[in-house]
Motif scaffolding. Structure first.
Motif, PDB file in Angstrom:
ATOM      1  N   GLY A 123       0.606  -1.085  -0.033  1.00 56.62           N
ATOM      2  CA  GLY A 123      -0.059   0.419   0.313  1.00 56.62           C
ATOM      3  C   GLY A 123       1.130   1.527  -0.453  1.00 56.62           C
ATOM      4  O   GLY A 123       0.489   2.943  -0.105  1.00 56.62           O
ATOM      5  N   GLN A 124       2.003   1.390   0.036  1.00 55.15           N
ATOM      6  CA  GLN A 124       2.656   2.630   0.058  1.00 55.15           C
ATOM      7  C   GLN A 124       4.421   2.026  -0.743  1.00 55.15           C
ATOM      8  O   GLN A 124       4.472   1.009  -0.656  1.00 55.15           O
ATOM      9  CB  GLN A 124       3.149   3.022   1.470  1.00 55.15           C
ATOM     10  N   LEU A 125       5.094   3.383  -1.060  1.00 57.52           N
ATOM     11  CA  LEU A 125       6.283   2.388  -1.378  1.00 57.52           C
ATOM     12  C   LEU A 125       7.438   2.809   0.293  1.00 57.52           C
ATOM     13  O   LEU A 125       7.778   3.533   0.719  1.00 57.52           O
ATOM     14  CB  LEU A 125       6.640   4.075  -2.261  1.00 57.52           C
ATOM     15  N   VAL A 126       8.066   1.296  -0.738  1.00 57.13           N
ATOM     16  CA  VAL A 126       8.927   0.932   0.364  1.00 57.13           C
ATOM     17  C   VAL A 126      10.371   0.626  -0.314  1.00 57.13           C
ATOM     18  O   VAL A 126      10.451  -0.409  -1.284  1.00 57.13           O
ATOM     19  CB  VAL A 126       8.722  -0.469   1.605  1.00 57.13           C
ATOM     20  N   VAL A 127      11.750   0.948  -0.131  1.00 53.04           N
ATOM     21  CA  VAL A 127      12.351   1.264  -1.580  1.00 53.04           C
ATOM     22  C   VAL A 127      13.712   0.994   0.389  1.00 53.04           C
ATOM     23  O   VAL A 127      13.812   1.651   1.462  1.00 53.04           O
ATOM     24  CB  VAL A 127      12.977   2.877  -1.673  1.00 53.04           C
ATOM     25  N   PRO A 128      15.253   0.344  -0.522  1.00 53.15           N
ATOM     26  CA  PRO A 128      15.982   0.138   0.391  1.00 53.15           C
ATOM     27  C   PRO A 128      16.922   1.308   0.232  1.00 53.15           C
ATOM     28  O   PRO A 128      17.407   2.256  -0.883  1.00 53.15           O
ATOM     29  CB  PRO A 128      16.960  -1.151  -0.594  1.00 53.15           C
ATOM     30  N   ALA A 129      17.678   2.532   1.770  1.00 49.39           N
ATOM     31  CA  ALA A 129      18.588   3.298   1.713  1.00 49.39           C
ATOM     32  C   ALA A 129      19.632   3.107   0.503  1.00 49.39           C
ATOM     33  O   ALA A 129      20.323   2.046   1.029  1.00 49.39           O
ATOM     34  CB  ALA A 129      18.919   3.705   2.996  1.00 49.39           C
ATOM     35  N   GLY A 130      20.165   3.945  -0.002  1.00 47.21           N
ATOM     36  CA  GLY A 130      21.389   3.526  -0.987  1.00 47.21           C
ATOM     37  C   GLY A 130      21.486   3.153  -2.087  1.00 47.21           C
ATOM     38  O   GLY A 130      22.721   2.522  -3.327  1.00 47.21           O
ATOM     39  N   GLU A 131      20.070   2.612  -2.238  1.00 48.91           N
ATOM     40  CA  GLU A 131      19.933   1.655  -3.479  1.00 48.91           C
ATOM     41  C   GLU A 131      18.919   2.330  -5.184  1.00 48.91           C
ATOM     42  O   GLU A 131      18.351   2.978  -4.264  1.00 48.91           O
ATOM     43  CB  GLU A 131      19.528  -0.055  -3.097  1.00 48.91           C
ATOM     44  N   ASP A 170      19.145   8.251   0.870  1.00 44.08           N
ATOM     45  CA  ASP A 170      20.102   8.365   1.175  1.00 44.08           C
ATOM     46  C   ASP A 170      19.995   7.514   3.222  1.00 44.08           C
ATOM     47  O   ASP A 170      19.895   6.650   3.417  1.00 44.08           O
ATOM     48  CB  ASP A 170      21.134   8.586   0.400  1.00 44.08           C
ATOM     49  N   GLU A 171      19.213   8.479   3.861  1.00 44.78           N
ATOM     50  CA  GLU A 171      18.162   8.360   4.686  1.00 44.78           C
ATOM     51  C   GLU A 171      16.953   7.877   5.167  1.00 44.78           C
ATOM     52  O   GLU A 171      15.568   7.404   4.522  1.00 44.78           O
ATOM     53  CB  GLU A 171      17.855  10.430   5.561  1.00 44.78           C
ATOM     54  N   ALA A 172      16.938   6.164   6.170  1.00 41.82           N
ATOM     55  CA  ALA A 172      16.381   5.906   6.543  1.00 41.82           C
ATOM     56  C   ALA A 172      15.643   6.377   7.199  1.00 41.82           C
ATOM     57  O   ALA A 172      15.499   7.221   8.375  1.00 41.82           O
ATOM     58  CB  ALA A 172      16.797   4.211   6.883  1.00 41.82           C
ATOM     59  N   TYR A 199      14.098   1.567   4.178  1.00 39.35           N
ATOM     60  CA  TYR A 199      15.013   0.866   4.890  1.00 39.35           C
ATOM     61  C   TYR A 199      16.272   0.669   4.619  1.00 39.35           C
ATOM     62  O   TYR A 199      16.790   0.644   3.196  1.00 39.35           O
ATOM     63  CB  TYR A 199      14.305  -0.557   5.209  1.00 39.35           C
ATOM     64  N   GLU A 200      16.640   0.575   5.601  1.00 35.27           N
ATOM     65  CA  GLU A 200      18.359   0.176   5.707  1.00 35.27           C
ATOM     66  C   GLU A 200      18.270  -1.586   4.514  1.00 35.27           C
ATOM     67  O   GLU A 200      17.578  -2.140   4.622  1.00 35.27           O
ATOM     68  CB  GLU A 200      19.254  -0.507   6.754  1.00 35.27           C
ATOM     69  N   GLU A 206      14.230  -8.089   4.850  1.00 32.51           N
ATOM     70  CA  GLU A 206      13.095  -8.802   5.724  1.00 32.51           C
ATOM     71  C   GLU A 206      12.051  -7.855   5.844  1.00 32.51           C
ATOM     72  O   GLU A 206      11.146  -9.607   5.449  1.00 32.51           O
ATOM     73  CB  GLU A 206      13.849  -8.288   7.228  1.00 32.51           C
ATOM     74  N   TRP A 207      11.569  -7.427   5.037  1.00 29.57           N
ATOM     75  CA  TRP A 207      10.575  -6.771   4.818  1.00 29.57           C
ATOM     76  C   TRP A 207       9.952  -7.519   3.589  1.00 29.57           C
ATOM     77  O   TRP A 207       8.494  -7.303   3.715  1.00 29.57           O
ATOM     78  CB  TRP A 207      10.389  -5.169   4.273  1.00 29.57           C
ATOM     79  N   VAL A 208      11.195  -7.679   2.762  1.00 27.74           N
ATOM     80  CA  VAL A 208       9.971  -8.385   0.906  1.00 27.74           C
ATOM     81  C   VAL A 208       9.762  -9.898   1.899  1.00 27.74           C
ATOM     82  O   VAL A 208       8.909 -10.388   0.822  1.00 27.74           O
ATOM     83  CB  VAL A 208      11.311  -8.146   0.308  1.00 27.74           C
TER      84      VAL A 208
END
Length: 327
Positions: A123-131, A170-172, A199-200, A206-208
């Motif tokens: 339901g929301q955009l979740v991305v890894p930090a620095g990628e 860049d920032e979690a 997320y870091e 882990e979220w995936v």
């Protein structure tokens, strides 16, 4: 280098250059104002310009030529450098296609939906930090504009068209309402917002894994847990090869099994096969799996009356009913 880095660097270069030019112009103006100030020591025969008269100057105009040449060189170099930086923003980093998270973004009045390359639809955009994150933006109704101000991202969402863009966070953290619509699209435009969750890398993985969790519970016509009589449960992806899963009936615990090794969302063919001497009929269903889900299926007895076997069985999280054993 992120988009934020690029635009901050462009801003700082223009700020520094503008400040330098401003200081030089003001300093030169003050210098000449002081040098040619009226000291009152003029002679009666001194030839002074009249009000409104253009000065004739002197020399060969070398100073004027040098000043124009330097100005032109600085402006051309600045334009070329800025254009190169904006090309980087347009094309993205070299690893964008190989290592980036791929997300399809769809606008509709008045919300955003996200579908990841692996079939997830959170339901929301979740991305890894620095990628790097690659976005493919479109709309299903009217014109919208997808934007994340803090990441300097903006892309038109137009029905029938796809606009590709990217960013690197860049920032979690969880940034509430960071995703907005920048195109006036109707009465709910100002509320067309969505959260950005960064997320870091370890936490993102882990979220995936958490998203690809499927819990299946089996019950009989009396809504009692079925703890025996099941031979096998299989899942076969309807579109992607290599995403087939099989589980023995002994892997059920108190009539329930938790499956967390799935790595591709989408539509699956679900088959539950009873043991040969079981009283139950097999179940064949289609299962839409795009996020964490809990599903309950009823194993029917071929001798059960229609009233006993006619109850609907719903997945607890997905909100869709599953009917087992009847065609």
């Amino acid at each position: 280098m992120t988009r934020v880095d690029v635009f901050e660097e462009i801003f700082l270069v223009f700020l520094a250059l503008g400040t330098l030019v401003g200081v030089l112009v003001v300093a030169y103006t003050l210098y000449n104002a002081y040098k040619y100030r009226d000291t009152g020591d003029r002679t009666d025969d001194e030839n002074l310009p009249a009000l409104g008269e253009l000065p004739t100057g002197g020399g060969s105009g070398k100073k004027l030529f040098v000043s124009f040449a330097l100005s032109a060189a600085v402006v051309i170099a600045l334009i070329a450098w800025t254009y190169g930086m904006l090309l980087y923003v347009e094309d993205g980093p070299d690893e964008l296609d190989e290592d980036s998270v791929q997300v399809d973004v769809q606008g509709q009045t008045f919300s955003w939906t996200y579908q990841y390359e692996n079939g997830l639809e959170p339901g929301q955009l979740v991305v890894p930090a620095g990628e790097p994150v690659s976005l493919n933006v479109t709309s299903i109704d009217v014109w919208h504009t997808f934007g994340i101000s803090q990441e300097r991202v903006k892309a038109d969402a137009i029905p029938g068209e796809h606009d590709e863009t990217w960013f690197t966070a860049d920032e979690a953290g969880t940034y509430e309402g960071a995703i907005e619509c920048f195109e006036l699209c109707g009465p709910g435009h100002s509320n067309m917002k969505s959260d950005l969750v960064v997320y870091e890398q370890d936490r993102y993985e882990e979220w995936v894994d958490e998203q690809f969790t499927l819990n299946i519970t089996l019950q009989d016509g009396n809504e009692e847990r079925v703890t025996s009589g099941v031979d096998e449960l299989t899942l076969e992806h309807t579109e992607e090869d290599g995403h087939d899963y099989s589980y023995d009936g002994s892997e059920f615990e108190n009539g329930s099994i938790t499956i967390n090794e799935i790595d591709q969302g989408g539509t699956y063919n679900l088959t539950i096969t009873p043991e040969d001497d079981s009283e139950f009929e097999p179940i064949e269903e289609e299962l839409d799996f795009t996020g964490p889900a809990e599903e309950t299926y009823t194993l029917e007895s071929p001798n059960a009356s229609s009233e006993e076997s006619g109850g609907n069985n719903g997945g607890d999280d997905t909100g869709s009913d599953q009917q087992g054993g009847e065609n």
